[in-house]
Design an enzyme around this catalytic site. Structure first.
Site, PDB file in Angstrom:
ATOM      1  CE  LYS A 175       2.951   7.277  -3.041  1.00  0.00           C
ATOM      2  NZ  LYS A 175       1.569   7.018  -2.899  1.00  0.00           N
ATOM      3  CE  LYS A 212       2.306   1.829  -8.577  1.00  0.00           C
ATOM      4  NZ  LYS A 212       1.884   1.336  -7.271  1.00  0.00           N
ATOM      5  CE  LYS A 223      -5.391   3.325  -4.990  1.00  0.00           C
ATOM      6  NZ  LYS A 223      -4.402   4.079  -4.249  1.00  0.00           N
TER       7      LYS A 223
HETATM    8  N1  AQP Z   1       0.238  -0.833 -11.655  1.00  0.00           N
HETATM    9  C1  AQP Z   1      -0.024  -1.788 -10.781  1.00  0.00           C
HETATM   10  N2  AQP Z   1       0.132  -3.077 -11.135  1.00  0.00           N
HETATM   11  C2  AQP Z   1      -0.135  -4.068 -10.243  1.00  0.00           C
HETATM   12  N3  AQP Z   1      -0.579  -3.841  -8.969  1.00  0.00           N
HETATM   13  C3  AQP Z   1      -0.752  -2.574  -8.598  1.00  0.00           C
HETATM   14  N4  AQP Z   1      -1.151  -2.007  -7.440  1.00  0.00           N
HETATM   15  C4  AQP Z   1      -1.165  -0.675  -7.575  1.00  0.00           C
HETATM   16  N5  AQP Z   1      -0.778  -0.332  -8.812  1.00  0.00           N
HETATM   17  C5  AQP Z   1      -0.495  -1.488  -9.480  1.00  0.00           C
HETATM   18  C6  AQP Z   1      -1.536  -2.764  -6.255  1.00  0.00           C
HETATM   19  O1  AQP Z   1      -2.787  -2.225  -5.812  1.00  0.00           O
HETATM   20  C7  AQP Z   1      -2.759  -2.051  -4.397  1.00  0.00           C
HETATM   21  C8  AQP Z   1      -2.889  -0.530  -4.184  1.00  0.00           C
HETATM   22  O2  AQP Z   1      -2.578  -0.171  -2.932  1.00  0.00           O
HETATM   23  P1  AQP Z   1      -2.294   1.313  -2.498  1.00  0.00           P
HETATM   24  O3  AQP Z   1      -3.214   2.276  -3.095  1.00  0.00           O
HETATM   25  O4  AQP Z   1      -2.315   1.283  -1.039  1.00  0.00           O
HETATM   26  O5  AQP Z   1      -0.842   1.516  -3.013  1.00  0.00           O
HETATM   27  P2  AQP Z   1      -0.146   2.074  -4.273  1.00  0.00           P
HETATM   28  O6  AQP Z   1       0.818   1.011  -4.667  1.00  0.00           O
HETATM   29  O7  AQP Z   1       0.382   3.425  -3.925  1.00  0.00           O
HETATM   30  O8  AQP Z   1      -1.214   2.205  -5.432  1.00  0.00           O
HETATM   31  P3  AQP Z   1      -1.286   3.259  -6.567  1.00  0.00           P
HETATM   32  O9  AQP Z   1      -2.289   2.766  -7.555  1.00  0.00           O
HETATM   33  O10 AQP Z   1       0.066   3.602  -7.095  1.00  0.00           O
HETATM   34  O11 AQP Z   1      -1.908   4.464  -5.793  1.00  0.00           O
HETATM   35  P4  AQP Z   1      -1.520   5.980  -5.669  1.00  0.00           P
HETATM   36  O12 AQP Z   1      -1.293   6.453  -7.085  1.00  0.00           O
HETATM   37  O13 AQP Z   1      -2.737   6.598  -5.067  1.00  0.00           O
HETATM   38  O14 AQP Z   1      -0.328   6.076  -4.780  1.00  0.00           O
HETATM   39  C9  AQP Z   1      -1.432  -2.648  -3.914  1.00  0.00           C
HETATM   40  O15 AQP Z   1      -1.630  -4.000  -3.554  1.00  0.00           O
HETATM   41  C10 AQP Z   1      -0.542  -2.553  -5.124  1.00  0.00           C
HETATM   42  O16 AQP Z   1       0.492  -3.519  -5.120  1.00  0.00           O
END
Ligand code: AQP
Length: 332
Positions: free
Chosen positions: A114, A196, A199
């Site tokens: 990050k 990955k 979102k």
């Molecule tokens: N691509 C993925 N495949 C499987 N699981 C996923 N998760 C996220 N992306 C995938 C799971 O969704 C939850 C999201 O939690 P978070 O938003 O706190 O964390 P993150 O991992 O940072 O999610 P993102 O989607 O990547 O968000 P951004 O882009 O906003 O930082 C977790 O349980 C994660 O494992």
């Protein structure tokens, strides 16, 4: 609280919920919710570690709660709570900060990633994110924490901090166990299947949003990067196709082998059209329920009030214990 074990998980309200979050988190939560006393957080304090537009963050928190329920989380049987509604998260974090070493946080892969991604805003919150996550977990004495493989390192820190605190003072925190689902693999980006699906991705074509209209979902799948091959087989060296097969398998609850057999002799376009239909049909009831819920903000606020009240009781209990153990003079 019931005799069931406590499950805790959360998602940060950044970007828009996508099929990666659905397969990796929400679908598992729905499957596990009856077995555990579950607490599902919208971790808005974590979201502040990257720049947010305040009005959008506020709106997104409510929208995420509606999406949790629309995906099948039962708010009558489980606790849905906004992290900032329970002040003890931040209070416990402060105590845990003082038993966490800089070196431990420096090693965190997510911080390194990050920091590169947001190199103009490497703030202290981004650095101490795992301590807040440890506070989230330990505050509720969670037994199990379903996480994606990417979050395993953070959970290990939470366990280490629980152990350190218990050893330094006396037994206070339950040791949380990670729950890494066998079926919840990593869903990859549609245009860049080496990375990955996230979102907050700036390129919307990389993700299948839970609230995307049907025609957009179909279009994104049609345009998803595959390769120049013709046969539909599962091969890690063909990451685009492997990812689409993975999404198909997770949503249909069929094995990859079965899907490969089903599409034997068919073209990529045929497979992509079927996958598009599967995604649309999976998300249709979610989207319908979501619209109903967003039309009834009063109901969502009731859910959140109940969630905050219930969480507050547990959180206060743990924090009082912690304050006593560390030697704070308790208010009479
Ligand atoms: N691509 C993925 N495949 C499987 N699981 C996923 N998760 C996220 N992306 C995938 C799971 O969704 C939850 C999201 O939690 P978070 O938003 O706190 O964390 P993150 O991992 O940072 O999610 P993102 O989607 O990547 O968000 P951004 O882009 O906003 O930082 C977790 O349980 C994660 O494992």
């Amino acid at each position: 609280m019931s005799e069931k074990k406590i499950l805790l998980s959360g998602i940060q309200p950044s970007g828009k919920l996508c099929i990666g979050n659905y397969i990796g988190a929400l679908k598992n939560w729905v499957n596990l919710q009856d077995e555990y006393e579950s607490i599902f957080l919208v971790v808005d304090m974590h979201a502040l570690t990257v720049k947010q537009v305040p009005s959008e963050l506020r709106q997104r928190c409510l929208s995420f709660v509606a999406q949790y329920i629309a995906c099948g989380i039962d708010p009558d049987e489980n606790t849905i709570v906004i992290q900032s509604h329970v002040p003890q998260h931040a209070e416990l974090m402060w105590v845990l900060n003082s038993i966490t070493y800089m070196g431990e946080l420096n090693r965190m892969t997510q911080f390194k990633d990050k920091s590169k991604q947001h190199n103009k805003n490497i703030n202290v919150g981004l650095f101490s994110y795992p301590v807040l996550m440890a506070a989230d977990i330990l505050l509720y004495q969670a037994d199990v924490v379903p996480v994606g493989a990417d979050q395993k390192q953070h959970l290990e820190l939470a366990r280490e901090l629980a152990h350190r605190f218990n050893h330094q003072y006396s037994d206070t925190f339950k040791m949380p166990e990670p729950f890494i689902s066998k079926t919840g693999g990593r869903i990859m980006s549609l245009q860049d299947p080496e990375k990955k699906m996230s979102k907050s991705d700036e390129n919307d074509n990389n993700i299948l949003g839970l609230l995307d209209p049907s025609d957009l979902l179909i279009k994104k799948i049609k345009r998803a990067v595959t390769d120049s091959g013709t046969d539909i087989v599962y091969d890690q060296s063909r990451p685009g196709l492997a990812n689409l097969l993975g999404i198909y398998a997770k949503l249909s609850d069929k094995s990859i082998d079965k899907i490969v057999a089903q599409f034997e002799g068919k073209m990529y376009s045929h497979f992509k059209a079927d996958l598009g239909e599967l995604v649309v049909e999976t998300l249709r009831p979610v989207q319908e329920k979501y619209s109903q819920l967003m039309d009834d903000k009063g109901y969502l606020e009731t859910v959140l009030k109940a969630g905050a009240d219930k969480s507050f009781v547990h959180a206060r209990k743990t924090l009082s214990k912690v304050y006593r153990k560390v030697g704070f003079l308790l208010k009479k």
